[in-house]
Structure formats: C-alpha cells, structure tokens
Motif scaffolding. Structure first.
Motif, PDB file in Angstrom:
ATOM      1  N   SER A 176       0.857  -1.187   0.000  1.00  0.00           N
ATOM      2  CA  SER A 176       0.000   0.000   0.000  1.00  0.00           C
ATOM      3  C   SER A 176       0.892   1.236   0.000  1.00  0.00           C
ATOM      4  O   SER A 176       2.100   1.149   0.209  1.00  0.00           O
ATOM      5  N   THR A 177       0.275   2.410  -0.246  1.00  0.00           N
ATOM      6  CA  THR A 177       1.019   3.663  -0.222  1.00  0.00           C
ATOM      7  C   THR A 177       0.133   4.779   0.302  1.00  0.00           C
ATOM      8  O   THR A 177      -1.095   4.639   0.359  1.00  0.00           O
ATOM      9  N   HIS A 178       0.766   5.879   0.657  1.00  0.00           N
ATOM     10  CA  HIS A 178       0.087   7.053   1.203  1.00  0.00           C
ATOM     11  C   HIS A 178       0.892   8.256   0.746  1.00  0.00           C
ATOM     12  O   HIS A 178       2.109   8.286   0.925  1.00  0.00           O
ATOM     13  N   LEU A 183       7.607   1.892  -7.587  1.00  0.00           N
ATOM     14  CA  LEU A 183       6.380   2.683  -7.619  1.00  0.00           C
ATOM     15  C   LEU A 183       6.672   3.950  -8.392  1.00  0.00           C
ATOM     16  O   LEU A 183       7.712   4.590  -8.188  1.00  0.00           O
ATOM     17  N   THR A 222      10.667   9.447   1.436  1.00  0.00           N
ATOM     18  CA  THR A 222       9.907   8.213   1.552  1.00  0.00           C
ATOM     19  C   THR A 222      10.614   7.296   2.545  1.00  0.00           C
ATOM     20  O   THR A 222      11.756   7.553   2.937  1.00  0.00           O
ATOM     21  N   VAL A 251      -0.717   6.261  -9.219  1.00  0.00           N
ATOM     22  CA  VAL A 251       0.430   5.472  -8.761  1.00  0.00           C
ATOM     23  C   VAL A 251       0.448   4.164  -9.538  1.00  0.00           C
ATOM     24  O   VAL A 251      -0.571   3.471  -9.630  1.00  0.00           O
ATOM     25  N   ARG A 300      -4.462   7.872   0.127  1.00  0.00           N
ATOM     26  CA  ARG A 300      -4.021   6.482   0.189  1.00  0.00           C
ATOM     27  C   ARG A 300      -4.451   5.660  -1.024  1.00  0.00           C
ATOM     28  O   ARG A 300      -5.505   5.905  -1.601  1.00  0.00           O
ATOM     29  N   THR A 329      -4.734   7.856  -5.559  1.00  0.00           N
ATOM     30  CA  THR A 329      -4.911   8.150  -4.138  1.00  0.00           C
ATOM     31  C   THR A 329      -6.320   8.674  -3.872  1.00  0.00           C
ATOM     32  O   THR A 329      -6.863   9.458  -4.636  1.00  0.00           O
ATOM     33  N   HIS A 389       4.367  -0.963   3.260  1.00  0.00           N
ATOM     34  CA  HIS A 389       3.707   0.329   3.074  1.00  0.00           C
ATOM     35  C   HIS A 389       4.798   1.327   2.697  1.00  0.00           C
ATOM     36  O   HIS A 389       5.795   1.443   3.414  1.00  0.00           O
ATOM     37  N   VAL A 390       4.642   1.997   1.558  1.00  0.00           N
ATOM     38  CA  VAL A 390       5.649   2.934   1.069  1.00  0.00           C
ATOM     39  C   VAL A 390       5.017   4.319   0.967  1.00  0.00           C
ATOM     40  O   VAL A 390       4.396   4.657  -0.041  1.00  0.00           O
ATOM     41  N   PRO A 391       5.131   5.137   2.026  1.00  0.00           N
ATOM     42  CA  PRO A 391       4.575   6.485   2.003  1.00  0.00           C
ATOM     43  C   PRO A 391       5.472   7.446   1.223  1.00  0.00           C
ATOM     44  O   PRO A 391       6.687   7.243   1.127  1.00  0.00           O
ATOM     45  N   ARG A 433      10.253   2.934   4.340  1.00  0.00           N
ATOM     46  CA  ARG A 433       9.519   1.659   4.383  1.00  0.00           C
ATOM     47  C   ARG A 433       8.694   1.610   5.656  1.00  0.00           C
ATOM     48  O   ARG A 433       9.224   1.633   6.761  1.00  0.00           O
TER      49      ARG A 433
END
Length: 109
Positions: A5-7, A60, A105, A22, A45, A40, A93-95, A107
């Motif tokens: 997931s990402t944010h 990503l 960014t 993304v 997210r 997002t 999760h990669v914000p 992890r």
C-alpha cells in the motif's frame, strides 16, 4: 506472498495528496512489467496496490507532475520513482511526503 500500500502527503498544503496516479512495476529478466495501479483517495491512500507479491525488485511511479499541474503549482519533478526490494512475506507500506521541489519516503508496515 506480500501485499503493498502507499500514502501520499502534500507537505506544503499539510494535507493528503488526493488524485495522484500510482503505478507498480515488477522487475523481470525482460524488463519492468506493470503489476498494479491506483489513484490516491480522499485520505491520500491507495490501500492495496497489489496482493500476492513474490520476492523481488519493484518500483512505484507517482505521477506528481500531473498532481501539481491540476493545483496550478510549478513543480520540479514530473514523477517520483521509488525502487525497493521485497524479501519476505509481509505487508509493505511505502509512504511519500511530497512538495513541489522535494520528496521523501521510507519503508513502513
């Protein structure tokens, strides 16, 4: 198998970056292949870009230029590419913390 997931947060506005496209790519012997994509949501997210990811190298690609163009904001980076390695079965999760002229960014889990 792992999930991802990402944010995306807009550091200048102090708010979630809504509407950022993304794309997820997996590295294969023949090159990079699309594995998943999303946009997002209102909280910035993409809750699930992919499930069942095997160990390997992924990237990503965040369409940050399009996001800032919609906001009428000049930006230096047309996209942000984050490459990473998945080594074990877990949720990754990669914000992305974003501004027009910088990003960071890490992890997460």
């Amino acid at each position: 198998m792992s999930s991802l997931s990402t944010h995306v947060l807009d550091a200048v506005g102090g708010s979630p970056a809504v509407g950022v496209q993304v794309s997820l790519y997996a590295q294969h012997e023949s090159g990079w292949q699309t594995t998943g994509s999303g946009t997002t949501d209102g909280d910035g997210r993409v809750a699930s870009l992919a499930d069942g990811l095997a160990s390997g190298t992924y990237r990503l690609v965040f369409a940050t230029g399009d996001y800032f163009a919609r906001a009428g904001t000049e930006a230096f980076y047309p996209e942000v590419v984050v490459s990473f390695v998945i080594e074990d079965e877990r949720h990754y999760h990669v914000p992305l913390l974003l501004s027009p002229f910088a990003y960071s960014t890490y992890r997460g889990s």
